[in-house]
Design a protein around this motif. Structure first.
Motif, mmCIF file in Angstrom:
data_model
loop_
_atom_site.group_PDB
_atom_site.id
_atom_site.type_symbol
_atom_site.label_atom_id
_atom_site.label_comp_id
_atom_site.label_asym_id
_atom_site.label_seq_id
_atom_site.Cartn_x
_atom_site.Cartn_y
_atom_site.Cartn_z
ATOM 1 N N GLY A 80 0.725 -1.282 -0.135
ATOM 2 C CA GLY A 80 0.038 -0.038 -0.029
ATOM 3 C C GLY A 80 0.729 1.188 -0.057
ATOM 4 N N GLY A 97 0.586 3.757 -2.935
ATOM 5 C CA GLY A 97 0.114 5.062 -2.399
ATOM 6 C C GLY A 97 1.442 6.271 -2.915
ATOM 7 N N LYS A 142 -9.517 6.952 -3.643
ATOM 8 C CA LYS A 142 -8.461 6.782 -4.061
ATOM 9 C C LYS A 142 -7.275 6.242 -3.188
ATOM 10 C CE LYS A 142 -10.159 8.349 -7.906
ATOM 11 N NZ LYS A 142 -11.179 7.187 -8.424
ATOM 12 N N ARG A 143 -6.295 5.410 -3.426
ATOM 13 C CA ARG A 143 -5.516 4.984 -2.511
ATOM 14 C C ARG A 143 -4.231 5.853 -2.618
ATOM 15 N NH1 ARG A 143 -7.062 2.917 1.326
ATOM 16 N NH2 ARG A 143 -5.204 1.633 1.615
ATOM 17 N N GLN A 158 -3.763 8.738 2.152
ATOM 18 C CA GLN A 158 -4.860 7.818 2.517
ATOM 19 C C GLN A 158 -4.178 6.418 3.008
ATOM 20 O OE1 GLN A 158 -8.414 7.556 2.094
ATOM 21 N NE2 GLN A 158 -7.882 9.828 1.679
ATOM 22 N N PHE A 159 -2.988 6.060 2.774
ATOM 23 C CA PHE A 159 -2.388 4.989 3.160
ATOM 24 C C PHE A 159 -1.761 5.323 4.542
ATOM 25 C CE2 PHE A 159 1.847 3.129 3.951
ATOM 26 C CZ PHE A 159 1.514 1.889 4.385
ATOM 27 N N GLU A 198 -4.474 5.095 7.125
ATOM 28 C CA GLU A 198 -4.951 3.697 7.484
ATOM 29 C C GLU A 198 -4.057 2.862 8.227
ATOM 30 O OE1 GLU A 198 -4.744 -0.584 6.286
ATOM 31 O OE2 GLU A 198 -3.458 1.079 5.234
#
Lengths: 363, 302
Positions: free
Chosen positions: B95, B99, B250-251, B255-256, B259
């Protein structure tokens, strides 16, 4: 056939009329300077010639070819600007080379031409410098070299000296004239500095409110101004209220002065007689002429400006007197003033009521 | 600067004296006390501000880079078990790499689109409609004024009609262009105003250059500093944006990071710290690099 022709060119910016039907023909190899107060349209005329502004109506032609609708980059004009317009990211040599490169000239020819141009403006040894490493005068000389490098049909100079200090201005002015005559290029110079305009040009065009008031040799413009505006703008003038007496005579406070400029005036008309300071002669004591008192003496080298307050009219006039003569004059001294009207100009005086700008007192 | 602060401090104390003791002479002269006071105040403010900014960062660093249970993080463990393992572990995540890749692509795309749109606009406004400059500047700060949530609400409205567009990862670019507007336009505008664009354009065109050559040879080299700074600022906006990417699923890198933070507290915090350090370094380099460039200096007059 003239090298550069303006044909009743009119240009407005919104409500402001910058050029009101300008007609001007610059002869090949001639240097014409356009002189006028700011806002008279002289710079607009130059920018229309360069193609930076589009005329509303009328046409511009170069060597008989109409270029009115040609965009700036397709015209062959060399322009020098008031502010330093050199490309700060390029060396002196590359600045001069700029226009040659856009024309796709072979690099060997370009290098030779750049060297020639820098030699012409005597800056051959500064080719590798950047603009910010040069003095103002040097920058303007590079700008001149850059403008001439493309072998333009007309050279346009937009107040090229006004950002320089007095001494550099004078030497660069002579330099520009020397280069202009060497190259023999048709040149239009715009300036608000009358000394510059009169000193450098073959002919001077005096402009006012978008019109050409007079186009003549510097001497003619100074000694035989076509209008009161030109008379006042070029050099300085004394203004004396007078009344037209006959074909070529006016009456100033009882003194009759012979002046050819009165011929076009109707006898009896109130006028202002404009007289150059050097056309006034001062004599100590009470000789015939207008009587007055010396108020000031300003030494200016060869000449001394003497201020005299006239008794009858209560106006202050300035006279240029040779310094060797003026030594005898001191403030407070009584003098008589004689006027030589040969070069004087008559201006129809405005109605007396308009002379005062104060509102009429309430009844 | 120091002089100004000192004198302001001095005035303040002088007024205080006038209020409390009138004109009576005092043993420590008001001037000397004022001088000392005037020095203490700015230094105190500086120290407080410094602590305000560095303490959280130090706390972040300790939390993320020390393999010590949080309950034991005290003075005694200050120098124990420092390691980058949390961050390196994050680097290993798929990820993270995805990303980073997406965010990089978005940053480059946004920079290109922003400059492509704004540079000609800023020049055009400057040369042709200078009166509109204030208006354009107002338009460009609107993204500041309108909260991103309003943009997001807008996206929700168009979502059903523009799935083909919003499904693409690159659909973020136009939104990011808008978000970056306040920074980019100002940077370009300042650069344009620092040089005499009008004369340079006239000179270039008078020498036979069309618009393309004029841009390439006369303008862009002299606006390099402004272009670089607006590009960097745009990239910084893209690398930090969260809300819109979240709404459009969207990643991106932020965002990553969010998370990962919820999954791996320590490593996530490490990444956040790294992002701050990297951005600061980038801006510092930018500031130093652009300051040394000679082109942006005003053209000397004499």
């Amino acid at each position: 056939m003239s090298a550069l022709t303006f044909n009743s060119v009119r240009k407005t910016f919104g409500p402001i009329v910058a050029l009101e039907g300008l007609d001007l023909a610059v002869q090949p190899g001639e240097l014409i300077s356009l002189l006028g107060p700011s806002g008279c349209g002289k710079t607009t005329a130059l920018r229309v010639a360069a193609g930076f502004e589009k005329a509303d109506s009328g046409s511009v032609s170069v060597n008989g070819v109409d270029i009115t609708n040609k965009p700036a980059h397709k015209r062959n004009m060399g322009m020098v600007f008031q502010s330093y317009s050199l490309f700060p990211n390029l060396t002196v040599a590359l600045n001069v080379d700029f226009g040659l490169r856009t024309r796709g000239i072979a690099s060997a020819t370009r290098a030779k031409r750049v060297a020639e141009m820098l030699e012409l403006v005597q800056l051959g040894d500064l080719a590798r410098r950047y603009p910010h490493q040069l003095s103002g005068g040097q920058q303007q000389r590079v700008a001149l070299a850059r403008a001439l490098a493309i072998q333009p049909e007309v050279l346009l100079l937009d107040e090229p000296l006004s950002a320089l200090d007095a001494k550099v201005r004078l030497s660069l002015r002579d330099e520009i004239r020397r280069i202009q005559t060497t190259v023999g290029i048709t040149t239009l110079l715009v300036t608000h500095d009358q000394e510059e305009a009169l000193g450098i040009a073959d002919r001077v065009g005096v402009m006012s409110s978008g019109r050409l008031e007079q186009l003549a040799s510097p001497n003619e413009v100074y000694s035989n101004p076509a209008s009161a505006f030109v008379a006042r703008f070029v050099g300085s003038m004394n203004e004396l209220p007078a009344v037209v007496r006959g074909a070529d005579a006016v009456d100033v406070a009882g003194e009759t002065i012979i002046t050819p400029s009165a011929r076009t005036q109707i006898p009896g008309t109130s006028i202002l007689l404009l007289v150059r300071p050097e056309d006034l002669t001062l004599a100590p004591g009470t000789e015939p002429g207008l009587q007055g008192t010396v108020t000031s003496c300003t030494f200016q080298g060869a000449a001394t400006v003497v201020g005299v307050r006239l008794d009858v009219l209560d106006v202050l006039v300035n006279a240029h007197v040779g310094s060797s003569v003026a030594g005898d004059l001191v403030p407070g001294q009584r003098v008589s003033v004689r006027i030589d009207g040969t070069r004087a100009v008559c201006e129809v005086a405005a109605a007396p009521i308009e002379m005062t700008e104060e509102p009429a007192p309430a009844a | 600067m120091a002089f100004v602060e000192n004198s302001v401090g001095a005035y303040a104390t002088m007024y205080a004296f006038a209020d409390s003791e009138g004109d009576r002479p005092t043993t420590p002269t008001p001037a000397s006390r004022a001088k000392r006071f005037g020095r203490i105040v700015p230094v105190t403010i500086m120290v407080l501000c410094g602590l305000f900014f560095t303490l959280p960062l130090l706390a972040m660093a300790r939390f993320s880079l020390q393999n010590v249970p949080m309950i034991h993080l005290g003075w005694s463990t200050l120098f124990k078990k420092w390691s980058f393992s949390g961050i390196t572990r994050a680097f290993g995540e798929q990820g993270f790499r995805d990303g980073l890749k997406l965010s990089s692509v978005l940053a480059v795309g946004t920079v290109v689109l922003t400059l492509g749109l704004l540079l000609p606009t800023a020049l055009w406004v400057h040369l042709r409609v200078p009166k509109a400059r204030a208006f354009i500047e107002f338009l460009t700060v609107l993204p500041y004024v309108i909260p991103p949530i309003a943009l997001v609400a807008g996206i929700r409205v168009i979502k059903p009609h523009a799935r083909w567009f919003l499904n693409s990862d690159l659909s973020l670019i136009p939104f990011y262009v808008v978000l970056a507007l306040p920074f980019t336009f100002r940077a370009l505008d300042a650069g344009i105003r620092a040089i005499d664009v009008k004369t340079l354009v006239d000179a270039s065109r008078g020498l036979g250059a069309g618009w393309v050559t004029t841009m390439r040879r006369a303008l862009i080299p002299n606006l390099r500093t402004a272009i670089i700074s607006s590009a960097f600022l745009t990239a910084t906006v893209v690398l930090g944006e969260f809300t819109i990417a979240q709404v459009l699923l969207k990643r991106t890198l932020p965002q990553f990071m969010a998370e990962y933070q919820s999954r791996e507290g320590q490593g996530g915090m490490g990444l956040a710290l790294l992002a701050i350090v990297a951005t600061t370094t980038l801006l510092a380099i930018l500031t130093l690099a652009t300051r040394k460039r000679g082109q942006a200096q005003p053209i000397s007059r004499f």
